[in-house]
Design an enzyme around this catalytic site. Structure first.
Site, short mmCIF file in Angstrom:
data_model
loop_
_atom_site.label_atom_id
_atom_site.label_comp_id
_atom_site.label_asym_id
_atom_site.label_seq_id
_atom_site.Cartn_x
_atom_site.Cartn_y
_atom_site.Cartn_z
N HIS A 1 5.85 -5.11 8.64
CA HIS A 1 5.90 -6.50 9.09
C HIS A 1 6.12 -7.44 7.91
O HIS A 1 5.21 -8.11 7.43
CB HIS A 1 4.61 -6.86 9.84
CG HIS A 1 4.58 -6.31 11.22
ND1 HIS A 1 3.41 -6.10 11.93
CD2 HIS A 1 5.58 -5.91 12.05
CE1 HIS A 1 3.71 -5.60 13.12
NE2 HIS A 1 5.02 -5.48 13.21
N HIS B 1 4.21 1.91 11.66
CA HIS B 1 3.13 1.68 12.62
C HIS B 1 2.91 2.86 13.57
O HIS B 1 1.89 2.93 14.25
CB HIS B 1 3.42 0.42 13.44
CG HIS B 1 3.80 -0.76 12.61
ND1 HIS B 1 5.12 -1.14 12.40
CD2 HIS B 1 3.05 -1.62 11.90
CE1 HIS B 1 5.14 -2.20 11.61
NE2 HIS B 1 3.91 -2.51 11.29
N GLU C 1 1.06 -0.64 16.23
CA GLU C 1 0.24 0.53 15.91
C GLU C 1 -0.66 0.91 17.08
O GLU C 1 -0.82 2.09 17.40
CB GLU C 1 -0.62 0.28 14.66
CG GLU C 1 -1.44 1.51 14.28
CD GLU C 1 -2.46 1.26 13.19
OE1 GLU C 1 -3.53 1.89 13.23
OE2 GLU C 1 -2.19 0.44 12.29
N CYS D 1 2.78 5.87 8.86
CA CYS D 1 1.81 6.01 7.77
C CYS D 1 0.93 7.23 8.03
O CYS D 1 0.41 7.38 9.14
CB CYS D 1 0.95 4.76 7.67
SG CYS D 1 -0.39 4.92 6.48
N ASN E 1 -2.85 -7.50 8.86
CA ASN E 1 -3.75 -7.47 7.70
C ASN E 1 -3.62 -8.74 6.86
O ASN E 1 -4.61 -9.19 6.26
CB ASN E 1 -3.51 -6.19 6.87
CG ASN E 1 -2.23 -6.21 6.08
OD1 ASN E 1 -2.19 -6.71 4.95
ND2 ASN E 1 -1.17 -5.66 6.64
N THR F 1 -5.71 1.03 11.87
CA THR F 1 -5.90 1.18 10.42
C THR F 1 -5.93 -0.14 9.68
O THR F 1 -6.48 -0.21 8.58
CB THR F 1 -4.79 2.06 9.80
OG1 THR F 1 -3.53 1.41 9.99
CG2 THR F 1 -4.76 3.44 10.39
N CYS G 1 0.86 -1.18 0.00
CA CYS G 1 0.00 0.00 0.00
C CYS G 1 0.90 1.24 0.00
O CYS G 1 2.12 1.14 0.16
CB CYS G 1 -0.91 0.01 1.22
SG CYS G 1 0.02 0.06 2.77
N HIS H 1 -0.30 -4.94 19.35
CA HIS H 1 0.15 -4.54 18.01
C HIS H 1 0.88 -3.20 18.11
O HIS H 1 0.41 -2.30 18.83
CB HIS H 1 -1.05 -4.42 17.06
CG HIS H 1 -0.66 -4.27 15.61
ND1 HIS H 1 -0.29 -3.05 15.09
CD2 HIS H 1 -0.59 -5.17 14.60
CE1 HIS H 1 0.01 -3.22 13.80
NE2 HIS H 1 -0.18 -4.49 13.48
N SER I 1 2.07 -5.36 3.38
CA SER I 1 3.52 -5.20 3.57
C SER I 1 4.33 -6.25 2.81
O SER I 1 5.54 -6.38 3.02
CB SER I 1 3.86 -5.23 5.06
OG SER I 1 3.22 -6.31 5.70
#
Length: 308
Positions: free
Chosen positions: A41, A74, A126, A96, A224, A164, A12, A124, A266
């Site tokens: 990751h 993150h 993030e 991000c 994700n 996210t 992304c 996590h 990723s």
């Protein structure tokens, strides 16, 4: 064997930007450049950056004085930013922009006196960064049961933000539970959910209508990527998360006429190619791309890395 590739898949815009920040920092300053936490990751990405001179650390105490330091995609807590500033470390922030947007939303809600809920996965990076960016207590909820357990009066002025790497579909039941429980609740517009997460999940659902097996290329610690595998499984399609072609098990493909491949946000395309090569070693393969949403979003690099 027919192989269908999901569209979109893989990197992304936030991941592309983060990797480019490390590469440009290495070009500008020379190695070593220190990166706090895996930049994204994916082991392949991390190893290729290590080969160029990036050094990955989990704690700023491992960074030598005055060494160029990059914060991962993150995001990090304010305490990490303050520690870097106190030590005078030159920092490049690869967080991000969509994660930064969530941080700012949380700060705005809290400034209005609202009690903040973060929908996300405990542990996590993030989530840890977001909870550490907001100046006040944040209630982390991972599922509907967590909403019911919140020790708050029903008329508490509430607000929620989300990790996210969760899509609209991932969060809708939890948001509904919050709406049902609290009488004064605010949250971000549905359009603020990460476009890349939503698009990749929608593409896997489309893939599931065409194939007998789904292979998700991504790292075991990628939130994700794991979710993409879960969505394939929920659709009734045997789905497997693999980091590259070496992890492909031919037994999975027994009786499969069509195989679908996607990749987490990723995971680089070179790993998708590696999986296709592994399939070719099993037998003849025809590859086609499933029509899907085109992504043309780009995020700006930090000003100090843009050639002027």
């Amino acid at each position: 064997m027919q192989v269908y590739l999901a569209q979109p898949r893989g990197f992304c815009a936030g991941v592309v930007r983060a990797i480019e920040i490390v590469e440009r920092a290495l070009e500008k300053h020379g190695p070593p450049v220190y990166v706090r936490h895996e930049i994204v990751h994916n082991k392949h990405v991390v190893e290729s950056l290590k080969a160029k001179g990036a050094v990955f650390v989990e704690d700023l105490s491992e960074v030598p004085p005055r060494a160029v330091t990059v914060f991962s995609a993150h995001g990090v807590a304010r305490s990490v930013e303050e520690e870097a500033a106190a030590r005078g470390l030159p920092v490049l922030n690869a967080t991000c922009p969509l994660v930064t947007k969530v941080h700012n939303q949380g700060k705005r809600y809290m400034a209005k006196g609202r009690t903040l809920v973060l929908i996300g996965h405990a542990g996590h990076p993030e989530v840890e960064g977001t909870m550490g960016q907001v100046p006040g207590p944040v209630h982390l909820v991972q599922n509907v049961a967590d909403v019911a357990a919140l020790p708050l009066p029903l008329d508490t002025p509430m607000a929620y933000i989300t990790q996210t790497t969760l899509s609209v579909d991932d969060t809708k039941d939890i948001i509904s539970a919050l709406q049902a429980r609290f009488t004064d609740l605010q949250g971000p517009d549905i359009r603020d959910i990460c476009y890349a997460t939503q698009n990749r999940q929608s593409a896997v659902r489309d893939l599931g209508k065409l194939v007998d097996v789904i292979l998700v290329v991504g790292a075991a610690n990628s939130s994700n990527s794991n979710r993409l595998r879960e969505i394939g499984t929920e659709a009734g399609i045997p789905s497997y998360l693999i980091s590259d072609g070496s992890e492909l098990n031919p037994v999975w493909l027994k009786d499969a006429k069509a195989v679908g491949i996607t990749a987490g946000a990723s995971a680089p395309e070179v790993l998708v190619d590696d999986v296709i090569q592994a399939l070719r070693r099993i037998g003849p393969v025809a590859v086609s791309v499933v029509p899907g949403r085109e992504e043309n979003i780009e995020f700006r690099l930090p000003a100090e890395l843009v050639a002027g």
